[in-house]
Enzyme design. Structure first.
Site, PDB file in Angstrom:
ATOM      1  CG  ASP A  93      -1.777   0.929   1.137  1.00 55.41           C
ATOM      2  OD1 ASP A  93      -2.605   1.367   2.337  1.00 55.41           O
ATOM      3  OD2 ASP A  93      -2.323   1.350   0.407  1.00 55.41           O
ATOM      4  CG  ASN A 112      -3.703 -13.132  -6.175  1.00 52.29           C
ATOM      5  OD1 ASN A 112      -4.552 -13.577  -5.500  1.00 52.29           O
ATOM      6  ND2 ASN A 112      -3.796 -12.667  -7.463  1.00 52.29           N
ATOM      7  CE  LYS A 121       1.199 -16.330  -7.937  1.00 52.08           C
ATOM      8  NZ  LYS A 121      -0.065 -16.334  -8.697  1.00 52.08           N
ATOM      9  NE  ARG A 159     -12.671  12.304  -8.768  1.00 51.18           N
ATOM     10  CZ  ARG A 159     -13.291  11.924  -7.427  1.00 51.18           C
ATOM     11  NH1 ARG A 159     -12.298  11.861  -6.396  1.00 51.18           N
ATOM     12  NH2 ARG A 159     -14.213  11.203  -7.312  1.00 51.18           N
ATOM     13  CE  LYS A 160     -12.315   5.154 -13.125  1.00 49.38           C
ATOM     14  NZ  LYS A 160     -13.503   4.011 -13.362  1.00 49.38           N
TER      15      LYS A 160
HETATM   16  C1  LIG Z   1       3.724  14.347  -3.487  1.00 45.29           C
HETATM   17  C2  LIG Z   1       4.385  13.214  -3.470  1.00 45.29           C
HETATM   18  C3  LIG Z   1       4.822  12.598  -2.179  1.00 45.29           C
HETATM   19  C4  LIG Z   1       5.359  10.974  -2.155  1.00 45.29           C
HETATM   20  C5  LIG Z   1       5.827  10.684  -0.714  1.00 45.29           C
HETATM   21  C6  LIG Z   1       4.609  10.336   0.384  1.00 45.29           C
HETATM   22  C7  LIG Z   1       5.097   9.369   1.159  1.00 45.29           C
HETATM   23  C8  LIG Z   1       4.257   9.031   2.365  1.00 45.29           C
HETATM   24  C9  LIG Z   1       2.955   8.254   2.141  1.00 45.29           C
HETATM   25  C10 LIG Z   1       2.983   6.915   1.749  1.00 45.29           C
HETATM   26  C11 LIG Z   1       1.691   6.447   1.002  1.00 45.29           C
HETATM   27  C12 LIG Z   1       0.554   5.865   1.810  1.00 45.29           C
HETATM   28  C13 LIG Z   1      -0.499   5.534   1.378  1.00 45.29           C
HETATM   29  C14 LIG Z   1      -1.627   5.026   2.113  1.00 45.29           C
HETATM   30  C15 LIG Z   1      -2.937   5.026   1.262  1.00 45.29           C
HETATM   31  C16 LIG Z   1      -3.980   4.516   2.425  1.00 45.29           C
HETATM   32  O1  LIG Z   1      -3.953   3.616   2.834  1.00 45.29           O
HETATM   33  S1  LIG Z   1      -5.691   5.356   2.383  1.00 45.29           S
HETATM   34  C17 LIG Z   1      -6.569   4.596   3.440  1.00 45.29           C
HETATM   35  C18 LIG Z   1      -7.225   3.687   2.738  1.00 45.29           C
HETATM   36  N1  LIG Z   1      -8.495   3.976   2.065  1.00 45.29           N
HETATM   37  C19 LIG Z   1      -9.567   4.617   2.675  1.00 45.29           C
HETATM   38  O2  LIG Z   1      -9.691   4.873   3.685  1.00 45.29           O
HETATM   39  C20 LIG Z   1     -10.466   5.373   1.467  1.00 45.29           C
HETATM   40  C21 LIG Z   1     -11.955   5.000   1.756  1.00 45.29           C
HETATM   41  N2  LIG Z   1     -12.705   5.233   0.513  1.00 45.29           N
HETATM   42  C22 LIG Z   1     -12.832   6.680   0.289  1.00 45.29           C
HETATM   43  O3  LIG Z   1     -12.453   7.637   0.932  1.00 45.29           O
HETATM   44  C23 LIG Z   1     -13.561   6.861  -0.956  1.00 45.29           C
HETATM   45  O4  LIG Z   1     -14.414   5.815  -1.477  1.00 45.29           O
HETATM   46  C24 LIG Z   1     -12.741   7.333  -2.300  1.00 45.29           C
HETATM   47  C25 LIG Z   1     -11.773   6.263  -2.485  1.00 45.29           C
HETATM   48  C26 LIG Z   1     -11.945   8.820  -1.973  1.00 45.29           C
HETATM   49  C27 LIG Z   1     -13.440   7.341  -3.471  1.00 45.29           C
HETATM   50  O5  LIG Z   1     -14.598   8.084  -3.081  1.00 45.29           O
HETATM   51  P1  LIG Z   1     -15.038   9.495  -4.066  1.00 45.29           P
HETATM   52  O6  LIG Z   1     -13.831  10.547  -4.276  1.00 45.29           O
HETATM   53  O7  LIG Z   1     -16.424  10.039  -3.616  1.00 45.29           O
HETATM   54  O8  LIG Z   1     -14.883   8.933  -5.554  1.00 45.29           O
HETATM   55  P2  LIG Z   1     -16.308   8.038  -6.142  1.00 45.29           P
HETATM   56  O9  LIG Z   1     -17.190   8.757  -6.960  1.00 45.29           O
HETATM   57  O10 LIG Z   1     -16.861   7.052  -5.008  1.00 45.29           O
HETATM   58  O11 LIG Z   1     -15.265   6.922  -7.219  1.00 45.29           O
HETATM   59  C28 LIG Z   1     -14.645   7.567  -8.198  1.00 45.29           C
HETATM   60  C29 LIG Z   1     -14.705   6.561  -9.340  1.00 45.29           C
HETATM   61  O12 LIG Z   1     -13.619   5.396  -8.821  1.00 45.29           O
HETATM   62  C30 LIG Z   1     -14.446   4.115  -8.652  1.00 45.29           C
HETATM   63  N3  LIG Z   1     -14.375   3.473  -7.837  1.00 45.29           N
HETATM   64  C31 LIG Z   1     -14.327   3.864  -6.215  1.00 45.29           C
HETATM   65  N4  LIG Z   1     -14.072   3.114  -5.210  1.00 45.29           N
HETATM   66  C32 LIG Z   1     -13.957   1.863  -6.157  1.00 45.29           C
HETATM   67  C33 LIG Z   1     -13.596   0.411  -5.830  1.00 45.29           C
HETATM   68  N5  LIG Z   1     -13.271   0.017  -4.460  1.00 45.29           N
HETATM   69  N6  LIG Z   1     -13.540  -0.471  -6.724  1.00 45.29           N
HETATM   70  C34 LIG Z   1     -13.673  -0.048  -8.172  1.00 45.29           C
HETATM   71  N7  LIG Z   1     -14.148   1.014  -8.554  1.00 45.29           N
HETATM   72  C35 LIG Z   1     -14.033   2.026  -7.129  1.00 45.29           C
HETATM   73  C36 LIG Z   1     -16.059   4.699  -8.836  1.00 45.29           C
HETATM   74  O13 LIG Z   1     -16.705   3.507  -9.537  1.00 45.29           O
HETATM   75  C37 LIG Z   1     -15.899   6.098  -9.568  1.00 45.29           C
HETATM   76  O14 LIG Z   1     -15.711   5.368 -11.071  1.00 45.29           O
HETATM   77  P3  LIG Z   1     -16.192   6.167 -12.350  1.00 45.29           P
HETATM   78  O15 LIG Z   1     -17.931   6.398 -11.953  1.00 45.29           O
HETATM   79  O16 LIG Z   1     -15.727   7.706 -12.085  1.00 45.29           O
HETATM   80  O17 LIG Z   1     -16.039   5.490 -13.516  1.00 45.29           O
END
Ligand SMILES: CCCCCCCCCCCCCCCC(=O)SCCNC(=O)CCNC(=O)[C@H](O)C(C)(C)COP(=O)(O)OP(=O)(O)OC[C@H]1O[C@@H](n2cnc3c(N)ncnc32)[C@H](O)[C@@H]1OP(=O)(O)O
Length: 188
Positions: free
Chosen positions: A110, A132, A134, A155-156
């Site tokens: 992740d 998966n 393995k 946005r995907k």
């Molecule tokens: C600047 C550079 C720095 C670089 C150095 C940084 C280093 C420091 C960080 C290290 C990296 C840590 C990275 C941790 C990342 C987490 O672990 S995040 C925590 C786990 N995830 C969550 O808690 C997210 C919970 N879910 C949500 O908040 C919301 O469902 C989301 C994901 C934000 C989406 O919500 P939304 O913005 O309202 O979007 P929504 O309209 O529902 O969906 C948009 C599109 O995606 C599709 N979609 C949404 N969910 C799904 C799904 N599960 N399956 C399939 N399609 C989906 C929808 O069907 C829709 O498709 P279209 O109709 O546009 O074709």
């Protein structure tokens, strides 16, 4: 770990690879920034958050003393849209005896694919992570986590990833992921 680090640092010399700032790197240095982020992007969640406790917020993978938990360094190749993470899971990450816990592997996948998504599109969240497993990863062994940004649709962000042994002879894990670029206009 050191040998691989040096090999990748050599690759950085011509600029094709970049060593990502990871040690204790936090996206936000001050709790006010975290609070501002949550109010902007996760307004519904903000009602549930204890602002007091936010002062102690740290990236999950940076909470163990050196060598005992997540030891890792990440490198990025912009042309290939790849992030490679050199990772050693320490003794506190044991699952089955002598094996790295599946949740620890998922965490580093992740973090690696998440870093790839953040570099591409800034503020993102994981919508889907399919893994998966393995072969078991030996505890305290060094592995390579290779992530590849496959495509962006609106946005995907679709990012695939595998976890291999350092000699690349053993494929431990394969994963696919979907990240969504957060839209402040949308109440998440
Ligand atoms: C600047 C550079 C720095 C670089 C150095 C940084 C280093 C420091 C960080 C290290 C990296 C840590 C990275 C941790 C990342 C987490 O672990 S995040 C925590 C786990 N995830 C969550 O808690 C997210 C919970 N879910 C949500 O908040 C919301 O469902 C989301 C994901 C934000 C989406 O919500 P939304 O913005 O309202 O979007 P929504 O309209 O529902 O969906 C948009 C599109 O995606 C599709 N979609 C949404 N969910 C799904 C799904 N599960 N399956 C399939 N399609 C989906 C929808 O069907 C829709 O498709 P279209 O109709 O546009 O074709």
């Amino acid at each position: 770990m050191r040998l691989l680090f040096d090999q990748f640092m050599k690759k950085c010399e011509d600029g094709s690879w970049i060593h990502l700032p990871s040690y204790n790197y936090t996206l936000f240095q001050r709790s006010q920034d975290i609070s501002a982020f949550i109010h902007a992007y996760l307004p519904t969640a903000s009602k549930l958050i204890n602002e007091e406790k936010l002062l102690q917020a740290k990236i999950f993978t940076r909470n163990f003393e050196d060598g005992l938990g997540f030891e890792y360094v990440m490198f990025y190749n912009d042309v290939e849209k790849r992030v490679v993470c050199v990772f050693e899971g320490g003794p506190y990450l044991q699952g089955m005896p002598g094996c790295l816990h599946g949740g620890a592997i998922a965490t580093m996948i992740d973090a690696t694919v998440g870093t790839s998504a953040m570099i591409a599109e800034g503020i993102v969240m994981t919508a889907n992570l399919n893994i998966n497993f393995k072969r078991p990863v030996p505890l305290c062994s060094v592995v390579l986590i290779n992530s590849q940004l496959d495509k962006i649709e609106g946005r995907k962000l679709f990012i695939s990833c595998n976890v291999q042994s350092v000699d690349e002879k053993t494929l431990y894990t394969e994963a696919t992921s979907l990240f969504i670029k957060l839209d402040p206009e949308k109440q998440v």
